[in-house]
Motif scaffolding. Sequence first.
Motif, PDB file in Angstrom:
ATOM      1  N   ILE A 101       0.875  -1.166   0.000  1.00 33.50           N
ATOM      2  CA  ILE A 101       0.000   0.000   0.000  1.00 33.50           C
ATOM      3  C   ILE A 101       0.916   1.220   0.000  1.00 33.50           C
ATOM      4  O   ILE A 101       1.789   1.343   0.862  1.00 33.50           O
ATOM      5  CB  ILE A 101      -0.921   0.027   1.242  1.00 33.50           C
ATOM      6  N   ASP A 102       0.743   2.107  -0.978  1.00 30.23           N
ATOM      7  CA  ASP A 102       1.532   3.335  -1.084  1.00 30.23           C
ATOM      8  C   ASP A 102       0.650   4.531  -0.771  1.00 30.23           C
ATOM      9  O   ASP A 102      -0.496   4.605  -1.240  1.00 30.23           O
ATOM     10  CB  ASP A 102       2.096   3.506  -2.502  1.00 30.23           C
ATOM     11  N   VAL A 103       1.183   5.473   0.007  1.00 28.46           N
ATOM     12  CA  VAL A 103       0.460   6.694   0.361  1.00 28.46           C
ATOM     13  C   VAL A 103       1.369   7.898   0.090  1.00 28.46           C
ATOM     14  O   VAL A 103       2.103   8.338   0.972  1.00 28.46           O
ATOM     15  CB  VAL A 103       0.007   6.678   1.837  1.00 28.46           C
ATOM     16  N   PRO A 104       1.353   8.431  -1.145  1.00 31.00           N
ATOM     17  CA  PRO A 104       2.121   9.643  -1.426  1.00 31.00           C
ATOM     18  C   PRO A 104       1.338  10.901  -1.060  1.00 31.00           C
ATOM     19  O   PRO A 104       0.103  10.918  -1.133  1.00 31.00           O
ATOM     20  CB  PRO A 104       2.352   9.580  -2.938  1.00 31.00           C
ATOM     21  N   VAL A 105       2.053  11.926  -0.643  1.00 29.15           N
ATOM     22  CA  VAL A 105       1.477  13.254  -0.422  1.00 29.15           C
ATOM     23  C   VAL A 105       2.301  14.207  -1.282  1.00 29.15           C
ATOM     24  O   VAL A 105       3.446  14.520  -0.955  1.00 29.15           O
ATOM     25  CB  VAL A 105       1.522  13.663   1.064  1.00 29.15           C
ATOM     26  N   LEU A 106       1.714  14.632  -2.391  1.00 30.17           N
ATOM     27  CA  LEU A 106       2.457  15.342  -3.420  1.00 30.17           C
ATOM     28  C   LEU A 106       2.104  16.818  -3.459  1.00 30.17           C
ATOM     29  O   LEU A 106       0.953  17.194  -3.252  1.00 30.17           O
ATOM     30  CB  LEU A 106       2.154  14.707  -4.782  1.00 30.17           C
ATOM     31  N   LEU A 107       3.083  17.637  -3.767  1.00 33.28           N
ATOM     32  CA  LEU A 107       2.890  19.059  -4.000  1.00 33.28           C
ATOM     33  C   LEU A 107       3.129  19.295  -5.473  1.00 33.28           C
ATOM     34  O   LEU A 107       4.138  18.852  -6.024  1.00 33.28           O
ATOM     35  CB  LEU A 107       3.857  19.894  -3.161  1.00 33.28           C
ATOM     36  N   GLY A 108       2.180  19.960  -6.131  1.00 30.94           N
ATOM     37  CA  GLY A 108       2.291  20.138  -7.568  1.00 30.94           C
ATOM     38  C   GLY A 108       2.070  21.565  -8.017  1.00 30.94           C
ATOM     39  O   GLY A 108       1.659  22.431  -7.243  1.00 30.94           O
ATOM     40  N   TYR A 109       2.343  21.769  -9.306  1.00 30.19           N
ATOM     41  CA  TYR A 109       2.176  23.079  -9.927  1.00 30.19           C
ATOM     42  C   TYR A 109       1.492  22.886 -11.280  1.00 30.19           C
ATOM     43  O   TYR A 109       1.955  22.091 -12.103  1.00 30.19           O
ATOM     44  CB  TYR A 109       3.540  23.753 -10.116  1.00 30.19           C
ATOM     45  N   ASN A 110       0.387  23.603 -11.496  1.00 24.45           N
ATOM     46  CA  ASN A 110      -0.322  23.548 -12.770  1.00 24.45           C
ATOM     47  C   ASN A 110       0.398  24.419 -13.792  1.00 24.45           C
ATOM     48  O   ASN A 110       0.574  25.616 -13.580  1.00 24.45           O
ATOM     49  CB  ASN A 110      -1.764  24.041 -12.601  1.00 24.45           C
ATOM     50  N   LEU A 111       0.815  23.821 -14.901  1.00 27.97           N
ATOM     51  CA  LEU A 111       1.517  24.563 -15.943  1.00 27.97           C
ATOM     52  C   LEU A 111       0.557  25.199 -16.942  1.00 27.97           C
ATOM     53  O   LEU A 111       0.755  26.330 -17.356  1.00 27.97           O
ATOM     54  CB  LEU A 111       2.489  23.641 -16.688  1.00 27.97           C
ATOM     55  N   LEU A 112      -0.467  24.459 -17.339  1.00 29.60           N
ATOM     56  CA  LEU A 112      -1.450  24.949 -18.314  1.00 29.60           C
ATOM     57  C   LEU A 112      -2.845  24.822 -17.711  1.00 29.60           C
ATOM     58  O   LEU A 112      -3.610  23.944 -18.087  1.00 29.60           O
ATOM     59  CB  LEU A 112      -1.371  24.157 -19.619  1.00 29.60           C
ATOM     60  N   GLY A 113      -3.163  25.674 -16.777  1.00 28.97           N
ATOM     61  CA  GLY A 113      -4.450  25.548 -16.094  1.00 28.97           C
ATOM     62  C   GLY A 113      -4.493  24.225 -15.357  1.00 28.97           C
ATOM     63  O   GLY A 113      -3.524  23.834 -14.725  1.00 28.97           O
ATOM     64  N   ASN A 114      -5.622  23.518 -15.425  1.00 26.61           N
ATOM     65  CA  ASN A 114      -5.711  22.190 -14.816  1.00 26.61           C
ATOM     66  C   ASN A 114      -5.343  21.086 -15.794  1.00 26.61           C
ATOM     67  O   ASN A 114      -5.401  19.915 -15.451  1.00 26.61           O
ATOM     68  CB  ASN A 114      -7.127  21.948 -14.288  1.00 26.61           C
ATOM     69  N   MET A 115      -4.985  21.442 -17.009  1.00 28.38           N
ATOM     70  CA  MET A 115      -4.733  20.425 -18.030  1.00 28.38           C
ATOM     71  C   MET A 115      -3.385  19.720 -17.848  1.00 28.38           C
ATOM     72  O   MET A 115      -3.287  18.510 -17.986  1.00 28.38           O
ATOM     73  CB  MET A 115      -4.795  21.066 -19.411  1.00 28.38           C
ATOM     74  N   LEU A 116      -2.326  20.456 -17.546  1.00 29.55           N
ATOM     75  CA  LEU A 116      -0.989  19.877 -17.422  1.00 29.55           C
ATOM     76  C   LEU A 116      -0.368  20.344 -16.115  1.00 29.55           C
ATOM     77  O   LEU A 116      -0.391  21.532 -15.800  1.00 29.55           O
ATOM     78  CB  LEU A 116      -0.115  20.311 -18.603  1.00 29.55           C
ATOM     79  N   GLY A 117       0.186  19.406 -15.346  1.00 29.37           N
ATOM     80  CA  GLY A 117       0.816  19.748 -14.087  1.00 29.37           C
ATOM     81  C   GLY A 117       1.999  18.841 -13.790  1.00 29.37           C
ATOM     82  O   GLY A 117       2.129  17.760 -14.360  1.00 29.37           O
ATOM     83  N   VAL A 118       2.878  19.296 -12.909  1.00 33.18           N
ATOM     84  CA  VAL A 118       4.016  18.505 -12.437  1.00 33.18           C
ATOM     85  C   VAL A 118       3.914  18.421 -10.918  1.00 33.18           C
ATOM     86  O   VAL A 118       3.343  19.301 -10.278  1.00 33.18           O
ATOM     87  CB  VAL A 118       5.367  19.120 -12.863  1.00 33.18           C
ATOM     88  N   PHE A 119       4.465  17.349 -10.333  1.00 32.23           N
ATOM     89  CA  PHE A 119       4.352  17.154  -8.891  1.00 32.23           C
ATOM     90  C   PHE A 119       5.555  16.403  -8.349  1.00 32.23           C
ATOM     91  O   PHE A 119       6.265  15.714  -9.087  1.00 32.23           O
ATOM     92  CB  PHE A 119       3.058  16.423  -8.536  1.00 32.23           C
ATOM     93  N   VAL A 120       5.769  16.538  -7.033  1.00 34.39           N
ATOM     94  CA  VAL A 120       6.855  15.855  -6.340  1.00 34.39           C
ATOM     95  C   VAL A 120       6.462  15.734  -4.862  1.00 34.39           C
ATOM     96  O   VAL A 120       5.702  16.559  -4.355  1.00 34.39           O
ATOM     97  CB  VAL A 120       8.196  16.622  -6.482  1.00 34.39           C
ATOM     98  N   GLY A 121       6.961  14.698  -4.192  1.00 30.88           N
ATOM     99  CA  GLY A 121       6.681  14.572  -2.762  1.00 30.88           C
ATOM    100  C   GLY A 121       7.056  13.215  -2.205  1.00 30.88           C
ATOM    101  O   GLY A 121       7.435  12.307  -2.939  1.00 30.88           O
ATOM    102  N   PRO A 122       6.942  13.075  -0.887  1.00 32.10           N
ATOM    103  CA  PRO A 122       7.274  11.806  -0.239  1.00 32.10           C
ATOM    104  C   PRO A 122       6.170  10.775  -0.419  1.00 32.10           C
ATOM    105  O   PRO A 122       5.009  11.115  -0.625  1.00 32.10           O
ATOM    106  CB  PRO A 122       7.405  12.199   1.239  1.00 32.10           C
ATOM    107  N   VAL A 123       6.557   9.506  -0.347  1.00 31.92           N
ATOM    108  CA  VAL A 123       5.588   8.411  -0.400  1.00 31.92           C
ATOM    109  C   VAL A 123       5.949   7.398   0.687  1.00 31.92           C
ATOM    110  O   VAL A 123       7.097   6.979   0.801  1.00 31.92           O
ATOM    111  CB  VAL A 123       5.541   7.745  -1.801  1.00 31.92           C
ATOM    112  N   GLY A 124       4.962   7.066   1.517  1.00 38.47           N
ATOM    113  CA  GLY A 124       5.133   6.025   2.522  1.00 38.47           C
ATOM    114  C   GLY A 124       4.566   4.723   1.985  1.00 38.47           C
ATOM    115  O   GLY A 124       3.493   4.705   1.392  1.00 38.47           O
ATOM    116  N   SER A 125       5.294   3.621   2.165  1.00 38.72           N
ATOM    117  CA  SER A 125       4.869   2.320   1.642  1.00 38.72           C
ATOM    118  C   SER A 125       4.833   1.300   2.768  1.00 38.72           C
ATOM    119  O   SER A 125       5.776   1.185   3.553  1.00 38.72           O
ATOM    120  CB  SER A 125       5.829   1.833   0.559  1.00 38.72           C
ATOM    121  N   PHE A 126       3.727   0.553   2.831  1.00 37.86           N
ATOM    122  CA  PHE A 126       3.575  -0.533   3.790  1.00 37.86           C
ATOM    123  C   PHE A 126       3.523  -1.838   3.001  1.00 37.86           C
ATOM    124  O   PHE A 126       2.617  -2.053   2.198  1.00 37.86           O
ATOM    125  CB  PHE A 126       2.301  -0.351   4.611  1.00 37.86           C
ATOM    126  N   ASN A 127       4.526  -2.696   3.205  1.00 36.20           N
ATOM    127  CA  ASN A 127       4.615  -3.957   2.468  1.00 36.20           C
ATOM    128  C   ASN A 127       3.606  -4.962   3.002  1.00 36.20           C
ATOM    129  O   ASN A 127       3.629  -5.302   4.172  1.00 36.20           O
ATOM    130  CB  ASN A 127       6.020  -4.547   2.556  1.00 36.20           C
TER     131      ASN A 127
END
Length: 157
Positions: A101-127
């Motif tokens: 089970i993966d639980v990422p919490v990402l921070l992103g930026y919309n480049l072209l309105g809501n159509m195109l965006g980029v994101f980055v952030g930590p992800v916690g994984s429970f095997n």
Amino acid sequence: MKKVLSIALIGFSMWASAQISLAGKANLIFPTGSPSWSNIKGTVNDAINGTGKNNVGFNVGLSLKVGLPTSLFVMPEIYYTHFKNEFTTENTTFDVKSNRIDVPVLLGYNLLGNMLGVFVGPVGSFNLSKDNTYNDFKENAKNDFTVGYQFGAQLEI
């Protein structure tokens, strides 16, 4: 007074619904040793050419996107992830399987309105189960919790 309160609540609910979206997501996973462009390109080429066995995984889950001021957004997600990979290098056979089970919490930026965006952030994984076999050595990492990172781009259609 009731009219003003009603108009305010309707306006707030319209604003809130425009700022928050819930979506189902599915992704393909190409496992790689490190996030360099040559490793990613080699892994994808190996998957296409059939080198190795079962070297593509998947994840499915839910994503919540919350709009913030100045084109920023927060995107918490929850996924079920599965992949299996078997490959041989210099007389050593690696058999890697993972269900988690993966639980990422990402921070992103919309480049072209809501159509195109980029994101980055930590992800916690429970095997849920993980059995890796390296020749005669077997690793069992069930119930382990790990933290990593995730980055990417999204295109909304």
